[in-house]
Design a protein around this motif. Structure first.
Motif, PDB file in Angstrom:
ATOM      1  N   VAL A 119      -8.190 -20.159   1.587  1.00  0.00           N
ATOM      2  CA  VAL A 119      -7.964 -19.469   0.319  1.00  0.00           C
ATOM      3  C   VAL A 119      -8.399 -20.345  -0.856  1.00  0.00           C
ATOM      4  CG1 VAL A 119      -6.175 -18.589  -1.222  1.00  0.00           C
ATOM      5  CG2 VAL A 119      -6.147 -17.966   1.188  1.00  0.00           C
ATOM      6  N   ASN A 120      -8.021 -21.604  -0.824  1.00  0.00           N
ATOM      7  CA  ASN A 120      -8.399 -22.508  -1.912  1.00  0.00           C
ATOM      8  C   ASN A 120      -9.915 -22.673  -2.016  1.00  0.00           C
ATOM      9  OD1 ASN A 120      -5.969 -23.376  -3.207  1.00  0.00           O
ATOM     10  ND2 ASN A 120      -5.445 -24.522  -1.369  1.00  0.00           N
ATOM     11  N   GLN A 121     -10.548 -22.816  -0.864  1.00  0.00           N
ATOM     12  CA  GLN A 121     -12.005 -23.002  -0.868  1.00  0.00           C
ATOM     13  C   GLN A 121     -12.720 -21.754  -1.376  1.00  0.00           C
ATOM     14  OE1 GLN A 121     -13.532 -24.332   2.882  1.00  0.00           O
ATOM     15  NE2 GLN A 121     -15.670 -24.089   2.296  1.00  0.00           N
ATOM     16  N   PHE A 122     -12.310 -20.588  -0.909  1.00  0.00           N
ATOM     17  CA  PHE A 122     -12.944 -19.347  -1.358  1.00  0.00           C
ATOM     18  C   PHE A 122     -12.704 -19.126  -2.851  1.00  0.00           C
ATOM     19  CE2 PHE A 122     -12.868 -14.772  -2.170  1.00  0.00           C
ATOM     20  CZ  PHE A 122     -14.097 -14.395  -1.659  1.00  0.00           C
ATOM     21  N   TYR A 123     -11.466 -19.355  -3.295  1.00  0.00           N
ATOM     22  CA  TYR A 123     -11.149 -19.148  -4.700  1.00  0.00           C
ATOM     23  C   TYR A 123     -11.985 -20.074  -5.576  1.00  0.00           C
ATOM     24  CZ  TYR A 123      -8.357 -18.352  -8.894  1.00  0.00           C
ATOM     25  OH  TYR A 123      -7.952 -18.014 -10.169  1.00  0.00           O
TER      26      TYR A 123
END
Length: 783
Positions: A119-123
């Protein structure tokens, strides 16, 4: 109350589905933990009953001990630096002593850490992408304002050089009002009349001699028309207008031809730059406005992504605490709250800035007006719609029963029908309306099933949330329309039964059709005007294929027309019957005998497949994918089969019969393969579901197998051309109507699986946020 998992699946962005927290997998891990530890818990409960007295006596000591252990914590989440800046920080959970007796906890937290890192990487990546788009859009806006100011100053300084161009204001929104149509399409730059003014009015200068017009592919995949170089803010720029409309396409081609034929003789002397006119800036402004709308929509999706994932973490941690009786929620949730996707405020700040710029420059400082386009609200459903559906359904059933009884008593719709006048007048109109509203009714059923299966059909088809029809409204249109149609035809049948045969009575079916056509084109804001006009725009795009850029709604509607060839042929007959005045002389064979009518019958049988083939050609031209050419071959085979059938109906020879069987068999195999593999995504040999695909929305798999068999049977309806089945005294036209209705039913079934595959696998490559082409592009000066 609806479960959170269903709400979660219904609200996530389909294209980003894999980037969301895998809530289903985390629930499976929890169930595994619960099953592994259920036996241990039951044995512990038995031991606790036997030692109840000792437990109570030492309760204080245990509470004190547990207090200390809880203060120490049950888990520790370590934060590690990633290998690259784009991936950000990585999280890894370490289980402490309290989880020694909990089997499967390590696997659960490993999955949870993976989801948080994902989630952090995609965001982070999406945030970076939107920030770049925002900077680009703001830069484009600056160029546009400067270009308008320069045009105004140059016009004031030397009006003789700009006598062909009307004066325009430096205010960005002074020449262009936001319209409902633009808000509905949200970034599709295909307006009906305004864009007919092309960029061919661009003035020439000496700079034109050192540059050349060119047609190229822009970032969004569309072909664009690159204009000459001009100077703005000390930079060399070009205006690229996408070839999304016929006028722009013809303009680009004519400009190239004109330049090759005339040469450079008519160009003016040694001026620097290009004189930009009002038309070019008008197109550029629409493109930039669309870019701001898409950017704002993308930022809204990213905020929804953040909120849904945060809620998913909270829900799954609560479930974990409930299953294991551990206090994990406060510890891990603190980590989630402090992670990048929840703490970064760049999206919020950019969203506010985009909103402020849009209100100022595109809505004349009217925030309420701007928010209608940036953040449209969904329409509320009314209980009155349900009431009128029931009312019209009852009226329709009663009128239909009366009509059928009277027609049976008169011997209509049989081979020995005594009233040829009535049959030739009414049957084509009744058949046409029956097929049309059966198709619309099935579309309402599709909407209902898509909604139940949580398929985001409005997102995929790019329907405006404020104007799209709900399934109840579709059913209301069907029931009200068919009630009116059967009511009018019942009156007409009653007059025919009493012997009335005046011209006015014979014209009733034609007047009924004319009234529906007038209602379709009615400019008044009644009877779902936005939907009617959107439908007309889609039909226009289909008819003018391949001149318009093809979006999913266009080719989805064109596929529907391929199943309505009998309707188009009936419409052709009715038009000929009433336009030539045959209804006055009751010469029913006139249209059939006319050579032009027979030639037009061939064209009508071909034209839906031709439109669809041209759409495939345009998509190949825009996207460059060979798959579209293969799809084009499918519609070419359908055209050849349709032509063979028409030839066989005209001359029933053995040669034509063999040709029909050969071409129709080949086309059927071609179409079945495309239905199953490409459109539905089925027949995957390596799938975990035999002969299906890995992801299915329907729980009962036999429905997919049944649908494939039914689709095969209905695809073989062309065999009636060869076999000529007989059903007693039933008129052959009634048999034809029944077979045409089966094809419409097959298309309704096809629609569900087509959008299911689109929702799951993004087969048509739709995008949550469209790549909007921008007009101004910096170029290096060519000496």
């Amino acid at each position: 109350m609806v479960k959170f998992s269903k709400q979660y699946e219904a609200q996530l962005v389909p294209e980003w589905k894999d980037a969301f927290v895998d809530y289903g997998q985390l629930k499976k891990d929890l169930k595994k933990i619960q099953l592994l530890n259920s036996n241990k818990n039951s044995s512990k409960q038995q031991k606790s009953v036997s030692f109840a007295s000792s437990f109570i006596s030492s309760l204080g000591k245990i509470n004190l001990f547990s207090q200390k252990r809880c203060d120490h914590g049950t888990i520790q989440v370590h934060r590690k630096l990633a290998s690259s800046i784009s991936k950000g920080d990585m999280y890894e959970t370490e289980l402490l002593e309290q989880f020694v007796d909990v089997e499967g906890a390590g696997e659960f937290f490993s999955c949870l850490d993976t989801q948080l890192n994902k989630v952090n990487q995609f965001y982070r990546s999406k945030e970076k992408d939107f920030v770049e788009k925002g900077n680009s859009a703001k830069k484009q806006l600056d160029f546009l304002i400067e270009a308008k100011n320069n045009l105004k100053r140059k016009k004031d300084a030397s009006s003789q050089d700009f006598s062909d161009d009307p004066s325009i204001s430096s205010q960005l929104s002074s020449e262009l009002e936001l319209t409902e149509e633009t808000g509905q399409e949200q970034g599709q730059y295909s307006s009906t009349e305004e864009q007919d003014k092309s960029g061919s009015e661009i003035s020439r200068s000496d700079e034109l001699e050192r540059s050349s017009r060119r047609i190229k592919r822009d970032e969004s995949g569309s072909r664009s028309f690159s204009s000459r170089v001009f100077n703005c803010q000390g930079k060399n720029l070009t205006i690229n207008i996408p070839l999304t409309t016929p006028s722009r396409t013809f303009s680009a081609i004519s400009s190239l031809v004109w330049e090759d034929v005339i040469g450079h003789s008519s160009r003016k002397g040694n001026q620097r730059g290009i004189q930009i006119n009002k038309t070019n800036l008008h197109h550029a402004e629409k493109m930039i406005r669309g870019a701001f709308i898409e950017l704002y929509k993308g930022l809204s999706y990213l905020q929804t992504y953040r909120n849904l994932n945060m809620l998913a973490f909270v829900k799954i941690l609560k479930k974990f605490d409930k299953v294991t009786n551990k206090e994990v929620l406060p510890i891990y949730l603190r980590v989630v709250e402090n992670s990048y996707f929840n703490t970064s405020d760049m999206v919020m700040r950019l969203s506010d800035e985009v909103e402020e710029l849009f209100v100022k420059h595109f809505a004349k400082d009217d925030k309420r007006k701007a928010m209608k386009y940036l953040k449209p609200n969904h329409r509320k459903e009314s209980h009155a719609v349900t009431f009128f559906i029931g009312l019209f359904t009852g009226c329709f059933i009663a009128l239909l029963a009366g009509y059928v009884i009277m027609a049976h008593l008169m011997g209509l719709y049989t081979k020995q029908s005594p009233d040829t006048v009535y049959m030739e007048t009414v049957y084509p109109v009744l058949s046409m309306f029956s097929l049309l509203f059966l198709h619309i009714f099935l579309y309402g059923c599709n909407i209902f099933t898509w909604k139940k299966a949580r398929i985001n059909y409005s997102f995929i088809l790019e329907l405006a949330p404020t104007k799209e029809l709900k399934y109840r409204e579709v059913f209301l249109i069907c029931t009200a329309s068919m009630t009116a149609i059967i009511g009018v035809l019942f009156i007409h049948l009653s007059l025919a039964a009493k012997g009335y045969s005046s011209i006015l009575v014979q014209a009733i079916p034609g007047l009924l059709l004319l009234s529906f056509l007038l209602l379709l084109f009615c400019p008044l804001n009644v009877v779902y005007k936005p939907t009617r006009y959107r439908f007309l725009r889609v039909i226009r795009n289909i008819v003018l294929s391949p001149l318009y850029k093809v979006v999913m709604l266009d080719f989805f509607m064109a596929d529907q027309l391929c199943s309505q060839v009998p309707l188009l042929r009936n419409l052709e007959y009715v038009a000929c019957y009433y336009i030539t005045g045959s209804y006055k002389t009751q010469d029913f064979g006139y249209c059939v005998r006319t050579t032009h009518y027979r030639d037009l019958a061939y064209a009508v049988s071909f034209i839906p497949y031709y439109w669809r083939a041209m759409q495939c050609a345009r998509r190949w031209f825009d996207e460059g994918q060979v798959t579209h050419l293969v799809n084009l071959g499918k519609y070419v085979s359908a055209m050849l089969a349709a032509g063979a059938k028409l030839a066989y109906e005209k001359e029933k020879t053995t040669g034509y019969l063999c040709l029909v069987v050969a071409l129709s068999s080949g086309a059927t195999v071609y179409q079945l393969y495309w239905d199953y593999v490409k459109d539905w995504g089925l027949l995957q040999f390596d799938s975990k579901n035999p002969w299906l695909r890995n992801e299915l929305l329907l729980r009962k798999k036999f429905i997919y197998y049944f649908s494939m068999v039914l689709n095969l049977i209905l695809r073989l309806a062309w065999l009636q051309t060869v076999l000529h089945p007989s059903f007693g005294n039933v008129d052959y036209r009634v048999i034809g109507l029944f077979l045409a209705a089966l094809e419409v039913i097959r298309r309704g079934q096809w629609n569900f699986y087509r959008l299911e595959n689109e929702h799951l696998n993004n087969a048509g490559k739709f995008r949550a946020v469209k790549q909007v082409p921008l007009p101004f592009h910096e170029v290096d000066e060519e000496e």
